[in-house]
Design a protein around this motif. Structure first.
Motif, short mmCIF file in Angstrom:
data_model
loop_
_atom_site.label_atom_id
_atom_site.label_comp_id
_atom_site.label_asym_id
_atom_site.label_seq_id
_atom_site.Cartn_x
_atom_site.Cartn_y
_atom_site.Cartn_z
N UNK A 93 0.85 -1.20 0.00
CA UNK A 93 0.00 0.00 0.00
C UNK A 93 0.88 1.25 0.00
N UNK A 94 1.06 1.81 -1.20
CA UNK A 94 1.86 3.03 -1.36
C UNK A 94 0.99 4.28 -1.44
N UNK A 95 -0.24 4.15 -1.85
CA UNK A 95 -1.06 5.31 -2.20
C UNK A 95 -1.32 6.21 -1.00
N UNK A 120 -7.94 -0.30 2.79
CA UNK A 120 -7.04 -1.31 2.22
C UNK A 120 -6.81 -2.44 3.21
N UNK A 121 -6.50 -2.11 4.44
CA UNK A 121 -6.20 -3.14 5.44
C UNK A 121 -7.44 -3.98 5.74
N UNK A 134 2.82 -1.18 4.31
CA UNK A 134 2.33 0.19 4.10
C UNK A 134 3.49 1.16 4.04
N UNK A 135 3.44 2.06 3.09
CA UNK A 135 4.43 3.13 3.01
C UNK A 135 3.97 4.30 3.86
N UNK A 191 3.25 -4.30 8.31
CA UNK A 191 4.63 -3.84 8.31
C UNK A 191 4.66 -2.47 7.67
N UNK A 192 5.43 -1.57 8.24
CA UNK A 192 5.43 -0.17 7.79
C UNK A 192 6.85 0.27 7.47
#
Length: 342
Positions: A93-95, A120-121, A134-135, A191-192
């Protein structure tokens, strides 16, 4: 958690969902996965973003053949996310919105960032996907100063910091909400990755915030160049770290703060070619607060992360738990949460 002997490989029939595929990091993620023969589904808002992804792949010299597909889903709406997750094994998940100019209201940035992460999650959890990567950003970690100017997984930027840009606040609240959701509901790992200033080859037409900073410097758009020092990381290393976080068995419930090394980028070390626009004539004294300058610049010109270094590989510490996004007022003096370490 050592990843030095970890092989970045997974079955080719395992499909990866990439959000933000038309952005800086997302486009490089799609390139890396497709180049290595993996199946990719990119979530896009509409045809315009789909065209941008295809243009980025062409720029990188990658022919997606039948490995690429698109799903229509928007961070601001529930529709489409269940379908986007169908048949997916991994989620990156970059957005997240990063407007080129300050928004009219913070909610224009904060709400899609926070609510989009939760959509998303939640959709991934409902689909039985074991982990979302996730970004986030160093903006969520290091904009509330520490006494020694060092930052770890325990640090958060206080979203109530006066003058904190909407983008920075959105990254704090989106990541906080994501951790809060996972802790409250279970059934999925998170994870981030919290990068510093991301630089590297530009595959899309819209410059990222970090690239926009360099563009503004080289185009002579800044009348004053502050004495900046900030962490930098190559976009391809950021992608690599996301893939490690996606695949490594110990990466769930963890985070990492990627930067290049102890040497931070400094604006005073950027040279100007003789053919470039005139060099900015103003140069504030070294002790001039950069925040005084920052308030006069748009977010796309800011990349003021303090230099930091966290030794070791992607963290062995549990990524900090988050306060509830609907919880009590959050200030640095009266935090509504306490760090938790493994």
């Amino acid at each position: 958690m050592s990843t030095e002997d970890f092989t970045l490989s997974f079955p080719e029939d395992e499909k990866v969902l990439v959000t933000g595929g038309s952005g800086f990091v997302g486009s490089h993620t799609a390139v890396r996965l497709l180049r290595e023969g993996h199946r990719v589904r990119v979530a896009v808002r509409g045809p315009a973003q789909e065209a941008q992804v295809l243009a980025a792949l062409q720029q990188a010299g990658v022919d997606p053949a039948d490995l690429l597909e698109f799903a229509a889903a928007d961070l601001s709406a529930d529709d489409g996310w269940a379908q986007a997750m169908d048949g997916i094994a991994h989620v990156l998940h970059h957005a997240s919105p990063f407007p080129p100019t300050p928004p009219e209201t913070e909610d224009e940035v904060v709400l899609p960032a926070r609510d989009g992460a939760l959509r998303v999650i939640a959709a991934a959890r409902s689909a039985g996907i074991p982990r979302v990567v996730m970004t986030s950003s160093f903006a969520a970690v290091g904009y509330t100063l520490t006494p020694d100017n060092h930052y770890t997984e325990a640090n958060w930027t206080d979203p109530d910091t006066p003058g904190l840009p909407a983008y920075h606040k959105s990254k704090v609240l989106a990541e906080a909400a994501a951790w809060d959701y996972v802790r409250a509901n279970g059934g999925i790992e998170l994870a981030v990755v919290n990068p510093t200033g991301i630089f590297g080859p530009q595959l899309v037409d819209r410059p990222s915030g970090s690239i926009g900073l360099i563009k503004a410097l080289m185009a002579g758009e800044m009348s004053v160049v502050p004495v900046w020092n900030f962490g930098v990381v190559d976009v391809r290393d950021v992608v690599d770290l996301h893939l490690r976080a996606m695949l490594h068995p110990k990466a769930g419930a963890s985070g990492s703060l990627p930067t290049a090394d102890r040497r931070a980028c400094s604006s005073s070390r950027i040279s100007f070619a003789s053919t470039s626009p005139p060099r900015p004539t103003g140069c504030p004294p070294r002790n001039w607060p950069s925040s005084r300058y920052a308030r006069r610049r748009r977010p796309s010109q800011l990349c003021g992360t303090p230099p930091f270094w966290r030794a070791g590989s992607p963290t062995s510490a549990t990524r900090r738990p988050a306060p509830s996004s609907a919880g009590s007022p959050w200030t640095s003096a009266t935090p509504s949460w306490q760090p938790l370490r493994a």
